[in-house]
Design a protein around this motif. Structure first.
Motif, mmCIF file in Angstrom:
data_model
loop_
_atom_site.group_PDB
_atom_site.id
_atom_site.type_symbol
_atom_site.label_atom_id
_atom_site.label_comp_id
_atom_site.label_asym_id
_atom_site.label_seq_id
_atom_site.Cartn_x
_atom_site.Cartn_y
_atom_site.Cartn_z
ATOM 1 N N ARG A 44 -3.820 8.523 -2.581
ATOM 2 C CA ARG A 44 -4.214 9.923 -2.732
ATOM 3 C C ARG A 44 -3.912 10.463 -4.128
ATOM 4 O O ARG A 44 -4.581 11.373 -4.602
ATOM 5 C CB ARG A 44 -3.512 10.774 -1.671
ATOM 6 C CG ARG A 44 -3.965 10.474 -0.257
ATOM 7 C CD ARG A 44 -3.554 11.552 0.716
ATOM 8 N NE ARG A 44 -2.119 11.761 0.756
ATOM 9 C CZ ARG A 44 -1.277 11.117 1.561
ATOM 10 N NH1 ARG A 44 -1.738 10.203 2.400
ATOM 11 N NH2 ARG A 44 0.018 11.372 1.532
ATOM 12 N N ARG A 81 -8.948 -0.820 -8.973
ATOM 13 C CA ARG A 81 -9.166 -1.720 -7.835
ATOM 14 C C ARG A 81 -8.336 -1.285 -6.626
ATOM 15 O O ARG A 81 -8.816 -1.317 -5.487
ATOM 16 C CB ARG A 81 -8.809 -3.153 -8.224
ATOM 17 C CG ARG A 81 -9.789 -3.773 -9.185
ATOM 18 C CD ARG A 81 -9.369 -5.158 -9.603
ATOM 19 N NE ARG A 81 -10.343 -5.753 -10.508
ATOM 20 C CZ ARG A 81 -10.185 -6.912 -11.112
ATOM 21 N NH1 ARG A 81 -9.087 -7.634 -10.897
ATOM 22 N NH2 ARG A 81 -11.106 -7.386 -11.921
ATOM 23 N N PRO A 110 0.416 5.974 -0.545
ATOM 24 C CA PRO A 110 -0.446 7.084 -0.977
ATOM 25 C C PRO A 110 -0.294 7.464 -2.446
ATOM 26 O O PRO A 110 -1.160 8.118 -3.008
ATOM 27 C CB PRO A 110 -0.002 8.233 -0.077
ATOM 28 C CG PRO A 110 1.414 7.911 0.274
ATOM 29 C CD PRO A 110 1.490 6.414 0.340
ATOM 30 N N GLN A 131 0.843 -1.193 0.000
ATOM 31 C CA GLN A 131 0.000 0.000 0.000
ATOM 32 C C GLN A 131 0.876 1.240 0.000
ATOM 33 O O GLN A 131 2.044 1.190 0.390
ATOM 34 C CB GLN A 131 -0.906 0.002 1.236
ATOM 35 C CG GLN A 131 -1.820 -1.204 1.349
ATOM 36 C CD GLN A 131 -2.928 -1.188 0.335
ATOM 37 O OE1 GLN A 131 -3.405 -0.139 -0.054
ATOM 38 N NE2 GLN A 131 -3.341 -2.367 -0.109
ATOM 39 N N ILE A 150 -13.029 7.825 -10.162
ATOM 40 C CA ILE A 150 -11.911 8.471 -9.471
ATOM 41 C C ILE A 150 -12.036 9.973 -9.679
ATOM 42 O O ILE A 150 -12.142 10.441 -10.826
ATOM 43 C CB ILE A 150 -10.554 7.942 -9.973
ATOM 44 C CG1 ILE A 150 -10.429 6.451 -9.621
ATOM 45 C CG2 ILE A 150 -9.404 8.739 -9.378
ATOM 46 C CD1 ILE A 150 -9.135 5.808 -10.047
ATOM 47 N N TRP A 159 -7.264 1.751 -6.022
ATOM 48 C CA TRP A 159 -7.875 2.995 -5.540
ATOM 49 C C TRP A 159 -9.064 2.678 -4.624
ATOM 50 O O TRP A 159 -9.228 3.289 -3.567
ATOM 51 C CB TRP A 159 -8.313 3.844 -6.731
ATOM 52 C CG TRP A 159 -9.290 4.921 -6.366
ATOM 53 C CD1 TRP A 159 -10.652 4.872 -6.485
ATOM 54 C CD2 TRP A 159 -8.989 6.188 -5.779
ATOM 55 N NE1 TRP A 159 -11.214 6.024 -6.019
ATOM 56 C CE2 TRP A 159 -10.216 6.858 -5.578
ATOM 57 C CE3 TRP A 159 -7.814 6.826 -5.403
ATOM 58 C CZ2 TRP A 159 -10.291 8.125 -5.038
ATOM 59 C CZ3 TRP A 159 -7.886 8.097 -4.858
ATOM 60 C CH2 TRP A 159 -9.105 8.735 -4.677
ATOM 61 N N ARG A 160 -9.862 1.718 -5.029
ATOM 62 C CA ARG A 160 -11.066 1.382 -4.249
ATOM 63 C C ARG A 160 -10.732 0.707 -2.924
ATOM 64 O O ARG A 160 -11.560 0.696 -2.009
ATOM 65 C CB ARG A 160 -11.993 0.492 -5.079
ATOM 66 C CG ARG A 160 -12.676 1.264 -6.199
ATOM 67 C CD ARG A 160 -13.523 0.393 -7.083
ATOM 68 N NE ARG A 160 -14.239 1.181 -8.074
ATOM 69 C CZ ARG A 160 -14.881 0.676 -9.123
ATOM 70 N NH1 ARG A 160 -14.923 -0.645 -9.299
ATOM 71 N NH2 ARG A 160 -15.497 1.471 -9.978
ATOM 72 N N GLU A 161 -9.527 0.157 -2.793
ATOM 73 C CA GLU A 161 -9.098 -0.401 -1.506
ATOM 74 C C GLU A 161 -8.910 0.699 -0.473
ATOM 75 O O GLU A 161 -8.974 0.460 0.725
ATOM 76 C CB GLU A 161 -7.774 -1.157 -1.667
ATOM 77 C CG GLU A 161 -7.889 -2.460 -2.422
ATOM 78 C CD GLU A 161 -6.531 -3.083 -2.701
ATOM 79 O OE1 GLU A 161 -5.498 -2.556 -2.200
ATOM 80 O OE2 GLU A 161 -6.488 -4.094 -3.423
ATOM 81 N N GLY A 162 -8.632 1.916 -0.932
ATOM 82 C CA GLY A 162 -8.425 3.056 -0.038
ATOM 83 C C GLY A 162 -6.955 3.295 0.226
ATOM 84 O O GLY A 162 -6.117 2.412 0.069
ATOM 85 N N GLY A 163 -6.644 4.527 0.610
ATOM 86 C CA GLY A 163 -5.279 4.883 0.970
ATOM 87 C C GLY A 163 -4.489 5.586 -0.122
ATOM 88 O O GLY A 163 -3.493 6.239 0.163
#
Length: 200
Positions: free
Chosen positions: A81, A73, A45, A43, A104, A75-79
């Motif tokens: 920027r 995919r 940013p 992961q 996005i 991006w959709r996991e989060g974290g």
């Protein structure tokens, strides 16, 4: 002389037939896995996505499409920027359009549009990343990750490799195996060339 040429031709045909059979029946998935490296889904940013191909008329190519899908995919996991898509404008703009059409927000996807090779991806993106705090995650095809991650390291940027199963997935369909095999051969030639030029 004629007999020697006939034997040589027969040997060449047999070798070609055996190669086609081997690639069709037992494709070298192990080699694609080796080039991909670890599959630990890091992961960070900042996600750097390398462009690949385009069809023309602002239409995304198959490899660029799958790289964009996996970027979405992640991006959709989060974290994440920022997403930096690297490649020439004909490749990166359709990728940006796809990512933003899939939800996005504008202002997240940035383009590096000057590069036409993996080495230029690394060099030109390294300049962009000087203004962006890391850590950085690198997304590209499995078979491309070995060369790409080393090109970025040579450019002075530490990346967290995040390959996706491109060649490995396409090996599942026997109709694509020969094409994927040729891509692996081409990638091997590029690795040797990059190593000879001290670009990796």
């Amino acid at each position: 002389m004629f007999a020697r040429l006939t034997r040589l031709f027969r040997t060449l045909l047999i070798a070609t037939g055996l190669l086609v059979l081997l690639v069709t029946v037992a494709p070298p998935r192990w080699y694609a896995r080796m080039l991909a490296g670890e599959w630990n889904d890091p992961q960070g940013p900042v996600l750097v996505v390398l462009g690949a191909d385009f069809v023309g008329d602002d239409v995304i190519g198959e490899s660029s499409y799958w790289r964009s899908v996996y970027a979405l995919r992640i991006w959709r996991e989060g974290g994440v920027r920022k997403i930096i898509v690297s490649g020439n404008a004909a490749i990166t703009r359709p990728m940006q359009t796809f990512l933003e059409a899939e939800g996005i927000p504008k202002g997240v996807v940035f383009l590096e549009t000057g590069s036409h090779s993996t080495r230029e991806n690394a060099l030109f993106t390294a300049e962009v990343l000087k203004k962006v705090p890391g850590p950085y995650v690198l997304l590209t095809s499995d078979y491309h990750m070995w060369r790409a991650s080393r090109a970025f390291a040579k450019a002075g940027v530490e990346m967290r490799p995040r390959p996706f199963p491109d060649a490995i997935k396409r090996f599942s369909d026997w109709r694509h195996r020969w094409g994927v095999f040729l891509e692996l051969v081409e990638e091997t030639v590029k690795i040797v060339y990059y190593a000879a030029r001290s670009w990796i």
